[in-house]
Design a protein around this motif. Sequence first.
Motif, PDB file in Angstrom:
ATOM      1  N   ASN A   1      61.106  88.100  67.130  1.00 38.51           N
ATOM      2  CA  ASN A   1      62.743  88.724  67.149  1.00 38.51           C
ATOM      3  C   ASN A   1      62.700  90.411  67.121  1.00 38.51           C
ATOM      4  OD1 ASN A   1      63.482  85.703  67.235  1.00 38.51           O
ATOM      5  ND2 ASN A   1      65.142  86.450  65.041  1.00 38.51           N
TER       6      ASN A   1
ATOM      7  N   ARG B   1      58.278  93.086  70.995  1.00 34.17           N
ATOM      8  CA  ARG B   1      58.348  93.047  72.152  1.00 34.17           C
ATOM      9  C   ARG B   1      56.839  92.432  72.949  1.00 34.17           C
ATOM     10  NH1 ARG B   1      58.042  98.319  76.631  1.00 34.17           N
ATOM     11  NH2 ARG B   1      57.265  97.004  78.361  1.00 34.17           N
TER      12      ARG B   1
ATOM     13  N   ARG C   1      60.679  95.472  69.407  1.00 38.27           N
ATOM     14  CA  ARG C   1      62.268  95.274  70.606  1.00 38.27           C
ATOM     15  C   ARG C   1      62.723  96.302  70.694  1.00 38.27           C
ATOM     16  NH1 ARG C   1      64.308  89.874  73.008  1.00 38.27           N
ATOM     17  NH2 ARG C   1      62.474  88.631  71.701  1.00 38.27           N
TER      18      ARG C   1
ATOM     19  N   THR D   1      66.957  96.820  71.687  1.00 36.10           N
ATOM     20  CA  THR D   1      67.976  95.795  72.488  1.00 36.10           C
ATOM     21  C   THR D   1      69.028  96.776  72.707  1.00 36.10           C
ATOM     22  OG1 THR D   1      68.348  95.213  69.932  1.00 36.10           O
ATOM     23  CG2 THR D   1      67.732  94.178  71.089  1.00 36.10           C
TER      24      THR D   1
ATOM     25  N   LEU E   1      70.459  88.189  67.606  1.00 36.13           N
ATOM     26  CA  LEU E   1      70.239  88.625  68.743  1.00 36.13           C
ATOM     27  C   LEU E   1      71.075  88.023  69.744  1.00 36.13           C
ATOM     28  CD1 LEU E   1      66.248  89.119  68.550  1.00 36.13           C
ATOM     29  CD2 LEU E   1      67.880  90.420  67.941  1.00 36.13           C
TER      30      LEU E   1
ATOM     31  N   LYS F   1      72.557  87.579  74.262  1.00 42.05           N
ATOM     32  CA  LYS F   1      72.460  88.158  75.849  1.00 42.05           C
ATOM     33  C   LYS F   1      73.660  88.337  75.867  1.00 42.05           C
ATOM     34  CE  LYS F   1      68.158  86.694  76.010  1.00 42.05           C
ATOM     35  NZ  LYS F   1      67.051  87.694  75.967  1.00 42.05           N
ATOM     36  N   ASP F   2      73.677  89.952  76.742  1.00 44.87           N
ATOM     37  CA  ASP F   2      75.190  89.953  77.565  1.00 44.87           C
ATOM     38  C   ASP F   2      74.590  90.676  78.730  1.00 44.87           C
ATOM     39  OD1 ASP F   2      77.206  91.014  77.924  1.00 44.87           O
ATOM     40  OD2 ASP F   2      77.511  92.526  76.294  1.00 44.87           O
TER      41      ASP F   2
ATOM     42  N   GLU G   1      70.746  90.912  82.927  1.00 41.91           N
ATOM     43  CA  GLU G   1      70.523  90.420  80.990  1.00 41.91           C
ATOM     44  C   GLU G   1      70.129  91.367  80.477  1.00 41.91           C
ATOM     45  OE1 GLU G   1      71.229  85.688  80.381  1.00 41.91           O
ATOM     46  OE2 GLU G   1      68.942  86.270  79.890  1.00 41.91           O
TER      47      GLU G   1
ATOM     48  N   THR H   1      69.116  91.852  76.008  1.00 37.93           N
ATOM     49  CA  THR H   1      69.435  91.249  74.730  1.00 37.93           C
ATOM     50  C   THR H   1      70.296  92.230  73.913  1.00 37.93           C
ATOM     51  OG1 THR H   1      67.145  90.518  74.457  1.00 37.93           O
ATOM     52  CG2 THR H   1      67.916  90.433  72.907  1.00 37.93           C
TER      53      THR H   1
ATOM     54  N   SER I   1      72.056  92.896  69.771  1.00 34.15           N
ATOM     55  CA  SER I   1      72.114  92.644  68.029  1.00 34.15           C
ATOM     56  C   SER I   1      72.838  92.695  68.115  1.00 34.15           C
ATOM     57  CB  SER I   1      71.185  94.092  67.685  1.00 34.15           C
ATOM     58  OG  SER I   1      70.210  94.489  68.133  1.00 34.15           O
TER      59      SER I   1
END
Length: 276
Positions: free
Chosen positions: A85, A88, A172, A174, A257, A259-260, A266, A268, A270
């Motif tokens: 989560n 990367r 990662r 976001t 987390l 998706k948008d 698309e 990721t 938060s």
Amino acid sequence: MSSRTLERWTHAFTLEARHAFFGEAPCPSVAFEPVEETRTRLANLGLLCRDGPGTLTIFRSDRAGSDGAADLTFRLVATDAAFANYTRLDGADAHSTLWFDTATAAPSDTGTGRRLHVGATVAATDRVALDAPQLLGSTTPRDLAAPPLGFVRVRVHQGDPSTTWVIAFDARTTVWKYYVLGASDALPTIRDADGEIEFEPAAPTVLPGNRRAVVLRSKVPIPLRDRPTQRFQLRVATPAGERVLVRRLALASPTRLGKDTVDGREVTVSEIYVNL
């Protein structure tokens, strides 16, 4: 009186995992495990393992019987179920794993060890297929069914200087998406006290329970951190100027987390919820 001397142990090498999510300290959510063949080889070579959070250190006995070169292979495992989560992991899939070899190590840009990858952090180019020749004899049926993070091969020789071999993971990033519930008709805004991150309104949404939420989204992805330092305030415009609604907003957690779609692609996100 006995002339027997005490056995002396000296540092041979250390494997150390680092992670931008945790800062400068070794990554506490990664462990190194010798594969079965290496466990036997360590004993035969007079080498002793000591593990710690994100590290494994090998000590050499002064009574070691062999001065030849030997290959030692270690399994790299994530001890935190949420590791993916906040990490990367480019190119990760069920048919590959990371592979590092001291024979191809790069100089570390920190001056405190030698990186086991060419780039500053682990990348997709560090992955190999689970049936790659270099993994023969190291993988188990369990590894093939649920691949570990990776494997590390260390070439040791009696005369080698002590070395710290480094594997550095990047965090990662976001897009931070705030859902603001209970807002008045005036559209709130988010201000960064450091003036670095800007937010923009996204389409309002209706949450379960028919609760309407104003949505504010960061314009750029933000790296996740174990202890984030951002200082975001929720404000609203008034005739007398901006008024602070929330002096310090909650910050992103790797446990929420989603998706948008942003600008047609698309991403990721938060998800962070604010109740006024």
